[in-house]
Scaffold this motif. Structure first.
Motif, PDB file in Angstrom:
ATOM      1  N   ASN A 236      33.769  27.525  35.045  1.00  0.00           N
ATOM      2  CA  ASN A 236      34.794  26.587  35.417  1.00  0.00           C
ATOM      3  C   ASN A 236      34.956  28.014  35.883  1.00  0.00           C
ATOM      4  O   ASN A 236      35.537  27.991  37.099  1.00  0.00           O
ATOM      5  CB  ASN A 236      35.292  26.066  34.400  1.00  0.00           C
ATOM      6  CG  ASN A 236      35.572  24.735  33.914  1.00  0.00           C
ATOM      7  OD1 ASN A 236      34.046  24.311  33.826  1.00  0.00           O
ATOM      8  ND2 ASN A 236      35.235  24.875  32.471  1.00  0.00           N
ATOM      9  N   GLU A 237      35.189  28.908  34.981  1.00  0.00           N
ATOM     10  CA  GLU A 237      35.826  30.658  35.410  1.00  0.00           C
ATOM     11  C   GLU A 237      35.123  31.155  34.886  1.00  0.00           C
ATOM     12  O   GLU A 237      35.159  31.785  33.410  1.00  0.00           O
ATOM     13  CB  GLU A 237      37.547  30.297  34.312  1.00  0.00           C
ATOM     14  CG  GLU A 237      38.480  31.410  35.708  1.00  0.00           C
ATOM     15  CD  GLU A 237      39.491  31.092  34.038  1.00  0.00           C
ATOM     16  OE1 GLU A 237      40.372  30.697  34.216  1.00  0.00           O
ATOM     17  OE2 GLU A 237      40.610  32.250  34.817  1.00  0.00           O
ATOM     18  N   LEU A 238      35.444  32.729  35.527  1.00  0.00           N
ATOM     19  CA  LEU A 238      34.767  33.609  35.055  1.00  0.00           C
ATOM     20  C   LEU A 238      35.453  35.018  35.307  1.00  0.00           C
ATOM     21  O   LEU A 238      36.612  34.615  36.342  1.00  0.00           O
ATOM     22  CB  LEU A 238      33.660  34.318  34.529  1.00  0.00           C
ATOM     23  CG  LEU A 238      32.822  33.729  36.004  1.00  0.00           C
ATOM     24  CD1 LEU A 238      32.773  34.608  37.536  1.00  0.00           C
ATOM     25  CD2 LEU A 238      31.187  33.909  35.946  1.00  0.00           C
ATOM     26  N   GLY A 239      35.096  36.492  34.764  1.00  0.00           N
ATOM     27  CA  GLY A 239      36.237  37.121  35.327  1.00  0.00           C
ATOM     28  C   GLY A 239      35.808  38.735  34.466  1.00  0.00           C
ATOM     29  O   GLY A 239      35.284  38.367  33.304  1.00  0.00           O
ATOM     30  N   ILE A 240      36.645  40.024  35.021  1.00  0.00           N
ATOM     31  CA  ILE A 240      37.446  40.650  33.999  1.00  0.00           C
ATOM     32  C   ILE A 240      38.652  41.116  33.427  1.00  0.00           C
ATOM     33  O   ILE A 240      39.181  40.124  33.919  1.00  0.00           O
ATOM     34  CB  ILE A 240      36.408  41.704  35.120  1.00  0.00           C
ATOM     35  CG1 ILE A 240      38.205  42.495  36.140  1.00  0.00           C
ATOM     36  CG2 ILE A 240      35.237  42.881  35.682  1.00  0.00           C
ATOM     37  CD1 ILE A 240      37.401  43.610  37.352  1.00  0.00           C
ATOM     38  N   LEU A 241      38.456  41.659  32.299  1.00  0.00           N
ATOM     39  CA  LEU A 241      39.773  41.578  31.874  1.00  0.00           C
ATOM     40  C   LEU A 241      40.960  43.292  32.118  1.00  0.00           C
ATOM     41  O   LEU A 241      39.329  44.126  32.221  1.00  0.00           O
ATOM     42  CB  LEU A 241      38.663  41.756  30.264  1.00  0.00           C
ATOM     43  CG  LEU A 241      38.910  40.225  29.705  1.00  0.00           C
ATOM     44  CD1 LEU A 241      38.259  40.631  29.041  1.00  0.00           C
ATOM     45  CD2 LEU A 241      40.242  39.106  30.162  1.00  0.00           C
ATOM     46  N   THR A 242      41.635  43.332  32.424  1.00  0.00           N
ATOM     47  CA  THR A 242      42.177  44.865  32.892  1.00  0.00           C
ATOM     48  C   THR A 242      43.270  44.936  32.105  1.00  0.00           C
ATOM     49  O   THR A 242      44.082  46.489  33.033  1.00  0.00           O
ATOM     50  CB  THR A 242      42.667  44.941  34.047  1.00  0.00           C
ATOM     51  OG1 THR A 242      43.334  44.161  34.647  1.00  0.00           O
ATOM     52  CG2 THR A 242      41.109  44.257  35.075  1.00  0.00           C
ATOM     53  N   PRO A 243      43.494  44.053  30.944  1.00  0.00           N
ATOM     54  CA  PRO A 243      42.767  44.031  30.272  1.00  0.00           C
ATOM     55  C   PRO A 243      43.242  42.551  30.345  1.00  0.00           C
ATOM     56  O   PRO A 243      43.381  42.040  29.676  1.00  0.00           O
ATOM     57  CB  PRO A 243      43.688  44.678  28.547  1.00  0.00           C
ATOM     58  CG  PRO A 243      44.975  45.098  29.589  1.00  0.00           C
ATOM     59  CD  PRO A 243      45.064  45.540  30.576  1.00  0.00           C
ATOM     60  N   ASP A 244      44.554  42.031  31.492  1.00  0.00           N
ATOM     61  CA  ASP A 244      44.432  40.974  31.522  1.00  0.00           C
ATOM     62  C   ASP A 244      43.395  40.596  32.308  1.00  0.00           C
ATOM     63  O   ASP A 244      42.720  41.181  33.218  1.00  0.00           O
ATOM     64  CB  ASP A 244      46.163  40.693  32.800  1.00  0.00           C
ATOM     65  CG  ASP A 244      47.231  40.656  32.114  1.00  0.00           C
ATOM     66  OD1 ASP A 244      47.396  41.277  31.153  1.00  0.00           O
ATOM     67  OD2 ASP A 244      48.106  41.874  33.107  1.00  0.00           O
ATOM     68  N   GLU A 245      43.262  38.855  32.785  1.00  0.00           N
ATOM     69  CA  GLU A 245      42.508  38.422  33.343  1.00  0.00           C
ATOM     70  C   GLU A 245      42.386  38.479  34.950  1.00  0.00           C
ATOM     71  O   GLU A 245      43.096  37.870  35.471  1.00  0.00           O
ATOM     72  CB  GLU A 245      41.903  37.070  32.381  1.00  0.00           C
ATOM     73  CG  GLU A 245      41.869  36.792  31.271  1.00  0.00           C
ATOM     74  CD  GLU A 245      41.547  35.072  31.186  1.00  0.00           C
ATOM     75  OE1 GLU A 245      41.887  34.097  31.756  1.00  0.00           O
ATOM     76  OE2 GLU A 245      41.501  34.360  29.680  1.00  0.00           O
ATOM     77  N   HIS A 246      41.409  39.321  35.405  1.00  0.00           N
ATOM     78  CA  HIS A 246      41.398  39.018  36.654  1.00  0.00           C
ATOM     79  C   HIS A 246      40.098  37.912  36.924  1.00  0.00           C
ATOM     80  O   HIS A 246      38.548  38.212  36.978  1.00  0.00           O
ATOM     81  CB  HIS A 246      41.111  40.274  37.376  1.00  0.00           C
ATOM     82  CG  HIS A 246      42.225  40.859  37.438  1.00  0.00           C
ATOM     83  ND1 HIS A 246      42.737  41.283  38.956  1.00  0.00           N
ATOM     84  CD2 HIS A 246      42.716  41.285  36.742  1.00  0.00           C
ATOM     85  CE1 HIS A 246      44.108  41.503  38.495  1.00  0.00           C
ATOM     86  NE2 HIS A 246      44.290  41.762  36.881  1.00  0.00           N
ATOM     87  N   PRO A 247      39.944  37.193  37.530  1.00  0.00           N
ATOM     88  CA  PRO A 247      38.686  36.126  38.065  1.00  0.00           C
ATOM     89  C   PRO A 247      38.006  36.472  39.057  1.00  0.00           C
ATOM     90  O   PRO A 247      38.632  37.035  39.756  1.00  0.00           O
ATOM     91  CB  PRO A 247      39.576  34.518  38.219  1.00  0.00           C
ATOM     92  CG  PRO A 247      41.161  34.948  38.145  1.00  0.00           C
ATOM     93  CD  PRO A 247      41.502  35.934  38.123  1.00  0.00           C
ATOM     94  N   ARG A 248      36.616  36.686  38.873  1.00  0.00           N
ATOM     95  CA  ARG A 248      35.760  36.929  39.792  1.00  0.00           C
ATOM     96  C   ARG A 248      34.949  35.891  40.109  1.00  0.00           C
ATOM     97  O   ARG A 248      34.395  34.765  39.358  1.00  0.00           O
ATOM     98  CB  ARG A 248      35.072  37.899  39.347  1.00  0.00           C
ATOM     99  CG  ARG A 248      35.216  39.293  39.360  1.00  0.00           C
ATOM    100  CD  ARG A 248      35.751  40.032  40.072  1.00  0.00           C
ATOM    101  NE  ARG A 248      35.952  41.348  40.135  1.00  0.00           N
ATOM    102  CZ  ARG A 248      37.401  41.797  40.275  1.00  0.00           C
ATOM    103  NH1 ARG A 248      37.973  41.353  40.387  1.00  0.00           N
ATOM    104  NH2 ARG A 248      37.471  43.203  40.113  1.00  0.00           N
ATOM    105  N   ASP A 249      33.656  36.060  41.109  1.00  0.00           N
ATOM    106  CA  ASP A 249      32.166  34.640  41.601  1.00  0.00           C
ATOM    107  C   ASP A 249      32.005  35.139  40.578  1.00  0.00           C
ATOM    108  O   ASP A 249      30.936  33.909  40.322  1.00  0.00           O
ATOM    109  CB  ASP A 249      32.620  34.623  42.786  1.00  0.00           C
ATOM    110  CG  ASP A 249      33.954  34.507  43.759  1.00  0.00           C
ATOM    111  OD1 ASP A 249      34.796  33.343  43.406  1.00  0.00           O
ATOM    112  OD2 ASP A 249      33.862  34.965  44.971  1.00  0.00           O
TER     113      ASP A 249
END
Ligand code: GTP
Length: 556
Positions: A236-249
């Motif tokens: 449903n959702e994925l992304g990187i942590l920066t450390p907050d979540e940043h959604p990516r395709d």
């Protein structure tokens, strides 16, 4: 990002050597966070972690770093520093190719420096020694470098001297991460394969799994399978942590990030499990050392009416901490509750504190016990010392590393505090499981006027039987109110009584002030007295108030 521009690393250290401070500095330098005092220790998210200043859950952040005209993606995987959480360290480490081994320039190598070094060494990671707190007046980096050379066989020239607090040489640390740590040996062209190295539970989205991609790529809408459970999910959702979540395709091989895929329970995102694309099964990545509960304690609601509230709090909390084992339990004295298994004492305390802070639950925790395997036999032949020295290494002229074989039971209660106070805070301690050993253990019962009180039955070492029996009898005596007859409080091993206290008789005559006739008033008082007794548990003819059990069973 091209795979050769990616570095995955962890920071490992003995508690308080400055791991979180260094992580914050790295985040600031790379612009992941803005430099303010309020951002102190961003990676320590939980309230408990902030209050106690210890990291409990591993957190992850992707940093972007410019080096010689190139941008690198540095995935920092934060790890907890305490002895109880070496399980979390080992699972974080599996997603890395290198570690920063932080050592305090004043304290030098400590117990968990050694334990963490071996975790990284066994995983064949690149180890960069970082000597921190060089700004301290008593800092002695020379000496710490000698220790590192002697104990870990790493040349002193490889050490980086820094002050995480002041930021001294912290940029050099990032340069060395780029130079020394190899990029992950993976390819985008391979089939998708990802390791689940942590998972948390979110009330709205369900399980959020932290993953490291060991091959291929994954996108929103993909159908993925967990190798361990064989269940299929849609991303449903994925992304990187920066450390907050940043959604990516999309996430690619070598990257570290998070994925939400309609998993309802953390059990579905087993740490150590492998995810792959439906129809493209791959070999599962090697698993982890499973978490093993070492310390057990009973947990009961203060009031039975709070049972269901507490149950849902315990369930939610264990969703976020899969290393706690839960078993329903009930005690005649304390009602329905649970028997919980923890990795260690600190783990247990952190769990209780989270239960109280995050779920506002008030609980009774019984004193902790350790697992035993019982073999019943008529004589025990073994002569057993409680601690056996295994080896001793001088780290330098001031520090010695000693290995002992200990019964865990001797360690769980207040060993750590005593060690710290005896050595004025200089000694440090770490342990690993050495398996079950035969020992002279006996079962001790407690009797009230000859009747056993089941919930107090305990296992003790023979040498401790008398002192434990005496102590418990005294506590019971102080906690049980006098009654109309004398009460014998006894500790027994089999049929042998080893300790005794007496509670003197006392008649509380509630009718004393009622002279003469009023029957209804007398009845009322007698009824009231009877109601008071309902909160008691009757053992033989002795009424024991719930508080007495709490006093005796509770940890001090
Ligand atoms: P855990 O998260 O519990 O494992 O601890 P930690 O290793 O992350 O230690 P942390 O970063 O919380 O630092 C511990 C203490 O050392 C804090 O009070 C820091 O302010 C202090 N500290 C960290 N780095 C330095 C440094 O370079 N110099 C000085 N003087 N103090 C430092």
């Amino acid at each position: 990002f091209a795979v050769d521009k990616i570095r995955n690393f962890s920071i490992i250290a003995h508690i308080d050597h400055g791991k979180s401070t260094l992580a914050d500095r790295l985040l600031e330098i790379t612009g992941a966070i803005v430099k303010t005092d309020r951002n102190k220790q961003v990676l320590d998210k939980l309230q408990v972690e902030r209050e106690r200043g210890i990291t409990v859950k591993a957190q992850t952040a992707s940093l972007f770093y410019r080096h010689r005209g190139q941008t690198y993606l540095l995935n920092l995987i934060d790890t907890p520093g305490h002895v109880d959480f070496s399980y979390e360290v080992s699972r974080s480490i599996s997603a890395c190719q290198g570690v920063l081994l932080v050592v305090d320039a004043n304290q030098g190598i400590q117990a968990q420096t050694v334990a963490n070094f071996y975790l990284a060494f066994e995983a064949q990671l690149t180890i960069i020694p970082v000597i921190n707190k060089i700004d301290l007046k008593n800092a002695d980096p020379e000496r710490v470098e000698s220790q590192i050379e002697k104990v870990f066989d790493i040349p002193r020239e490889e050490c980086i001297r820094i002050s995480a607090k002041l930021g001294t040489n912290v940029d050099q640390v990032l340069q060395e991460v780029v130079k020394r740590i190899p990029h992950p040996a993976v390819s985008k062209a391979d089939a998708f394969r990802a390791l689940v190295f942590d998972s948390t539970f979110d009330h709205y989205r369900g399980v959020v799994a932290n993953i490291a991609l060991f091959g291929g790529q994954v996108a929103k809408g993909d159908k993925i399978v967990s190798a361990h459970l064989g269940k299929t999910y849609e991303v449903n959702e994925l992304g990187i942590l920066t450390p907050d979540e940043h959604p990516r395709d999309r996430l690619y091989a070598g990257q570290v990030g998070y994925v939400v895929a309609g998993m309802k329970e953390v059990k579905e995102a087993q740490v150590g499990d492998t995810l792959y694309h439906q129809n493209k099964p791959v070999e599962a990545l090697p698993g982890f050392k499973p978490a093993k509960a070492m310390v057990f304690a009973g947990m009961y609601p203060m009031d039975q009416s709070e049972y269901s509230g507490l149950r849902s709090a315990v369930e939610k909390l264990t969703l976020n901490d899969s290393s706690v084992t839960v078993q329903r339990d009930s005690s005649l004295a304390l009602g329905a509750g649970w028997r919980l298994g923890f990795l260690g004492l600190l783990h247990m305390e952190v769990f209780n504190q989270r239960l109280e802070q995050e779920y506002n639950a008030s609980v009774i925790v019984t004193s902790p016990t350790v697992p035993y395997k019982a073999v019943l036999c008529s004589a025990k032949l073994m002569k057993n010392r409680r601690a056996v020295q295994k080896n001793m290494v001088y780290i330098d002229d001031q520090r010695v590393m000693m290995k002992y074989l200990f019964p865990l039971n001797e360690v769980v209660v207040d060993f750590y505090d005593q060690l710290k106070s005896l050595s004025s805070g200089y000694a440090s301690f770490d342990y690993e499981d050495a398996g079950y050993q035969p020992a002279d253990l006996i079962k001790m019962d407690f009797l009230l006027n000859g009747r056993p009180v089941e919930e107090l039955t305990t296992i003790v070492h023979k040498d401790r039987a008398y002192s434990t029996g005496k102590f418990m009898c005294e506590r019971l005596k102080d906690s049980i109110p006098r009654q109309m007859f004398e009460i014998a409080v006894q500790a027994a091993i089999g049929s042998k009584i080893i300790a005794r206290e007496t509670i003197k008789a006392y008649r509380k005559n509630v009718l004393a002030k009622c002279y003469g006739g009023d029957v209804t008033r007398k009845m009322k008082l007698l009824k009231k007295q009877a109601e008071g007794k309902k909160k008691m548990r009757r053992i033989g003819n002795v009424d024991v108030p719930k508080d007495a059990f709490i006093n005796v069973l509770k940890r001090k």
